[in-house]
Scaffold this motif. Structure first.
Motif, PDB file in Angstrom:
ATOM      1  N   GLU A 161       0.881  -1.200  -0.098  1.00 49.48           N
ATOM      2  CA  GLU A 161      -0.189   0.077   0.154  1.00 49.48           C
ATOM      3  C   GLU A 161       0.903   1.169  -0.023  1.00 49.48           C
ATOM      4  OE1 GLU A 161      -2.197   3.359   2.272  1.00 49.48           O
ATOM      5  OE2 GLU A 161      -0.562   2.099   3.071  1.00 49.48           O
ATOM      6  N   ARG A 185       0.840   4.065  -3.113  1.00 52.77           N
ATOM      7  CA  ARG A 185       0.639   5.358  -2.602  1.00 52.77           C
ATOM      8  C   ARG A 185       1.804   6.120  -3.271  1.00 52.77           C
ATOM      9  NH1 ARG A 185      -0.318   7.021   2.822  1.00 52.77           N
ATOM     10  NH2 ARG A 185      -1.107   8.962   1.724  1.00 52.77           N
ATOM     11  N   VAL A 218      -2.680  11.746  -1.770  1.00 52.41           N
ATOM     12  CA  VAL A 218      -3.069  10.440  -1.961  1.00 52.41           C
ATOM     13  C   VAL A 218      -3.961   9.907  -0.946  1.00 52.41           C
ATOM     14  CG1 VAL A 218      -2.479   8.253  -3.153  1.00 52.41           C
ATOM     15  CG2 VAL A 218      -1.345  10.355  -3.961  1.00 52.41           C
ATOM     16  N   HIS A 266      -5.413   7.029   1.734  1.00 46.79           N
ATOM     17  CA  HIS A 266      -4.629   5.681   2.152  1.00 46.79           C
ATOM     18  C   HIS A 266      -5.680   4.614   1.519  1.00 46.79           C
ATOM     19  CE1 HIS A 266      -2.028   7.252   5.286  1.00 46.79           C
ATOM     20  NE2 HIS A 266      -3.013   8.189   5.555  1.00 46.79           N
ATOM     21  N   LEU A 267      -4.809   3.607   1.303  1.00 51.68           N
ATOM     22  CA  LEU A 267      -5.619   2.583   0.394  1.00 51.68           C
ATOM     23  C   LEU A 267      -5.776   1.376   1.175  1.00 51.68           C
ATOM     24  CD1 LEU A 267      -3.572   2.863  -2.890  1.00 51.68           C
ATOM     25  CD2 LEU A 267      -5.623   3.683  -2.565  1.00 51.68           C
TER      26      LEU A 267
END
Length: 105
Positions: free
Chosen positions: A68, A72, A84, A86-87
Motif C-alpha cells: 500500500e 501510494r 493520495v 490511504h488505500l
C-alpha cells in the motif's frame, strides 16, 4: 457523488490497475481492480479486486495491503495531487457471488 470525486475515483482506479500490471510480484499478476470507493473527505479509499485464478485471493490481498505505501508513493509521483488517500484492498465478494449466480442461470 461530486464530479471531482468521480473523476478522482476513476483516475485512481486506472492508475492502480496500471501499477499492478507493471508489478514484478507474481501474486499480483492476475489481480483485477473491480471498483474503488473513495471516502467523502478523500482521505481513504477501499479498493476492491478479484483474481483470475481462484484460491489466491488471500495471498493477493496480503500482498496488496503490504504494498500500500509503495503504491501510494507511485500514485503521488504519477498524479499531480496534494494528497493520495490511504488505500485498503479488499477482495470483491459481491462479484464472485454474482458470477456464481450467473452460472446457475
Amino acid at each position: 457523488m461530486s464530479i471531482r470525486r468521480e473523476k478522482l475515483t476513476k483516475l485512481l482506479k486506472e492508475e492502480i490497475a496500471e501499477i499492478l500490471r507493471e508489478a514484478h510480484d507474481p501474486r499480483l499478476a492476475m489481480v483485477v481492480i473491480t471498483r474503488l470507493d473513495l471516502s467523502k473527505d478523500g482521505k481513504h479509499a477501499k479498493v476492491y479486486f478479484t483474481t483470475i485464478p481462484e484460491g489466491v485471493e488471500k495471498d493477493a490481498e496480503k500482498a496488496l495491503n503490504a504494498a500500500e505505501g509503495y503504491i501510494r508513493s507511485l500514485l503521488l509521483r504519477r498524479l499531480s495531487l496534494k494528497f493520495v488517500p490511504h488505500l485498503t484492498f479488499k477482495f470483491d465478494v459481491e462479484l464472485k457471488q454474482l458470477e456464481k449466480l450467473w452460472e446457475k442461470l
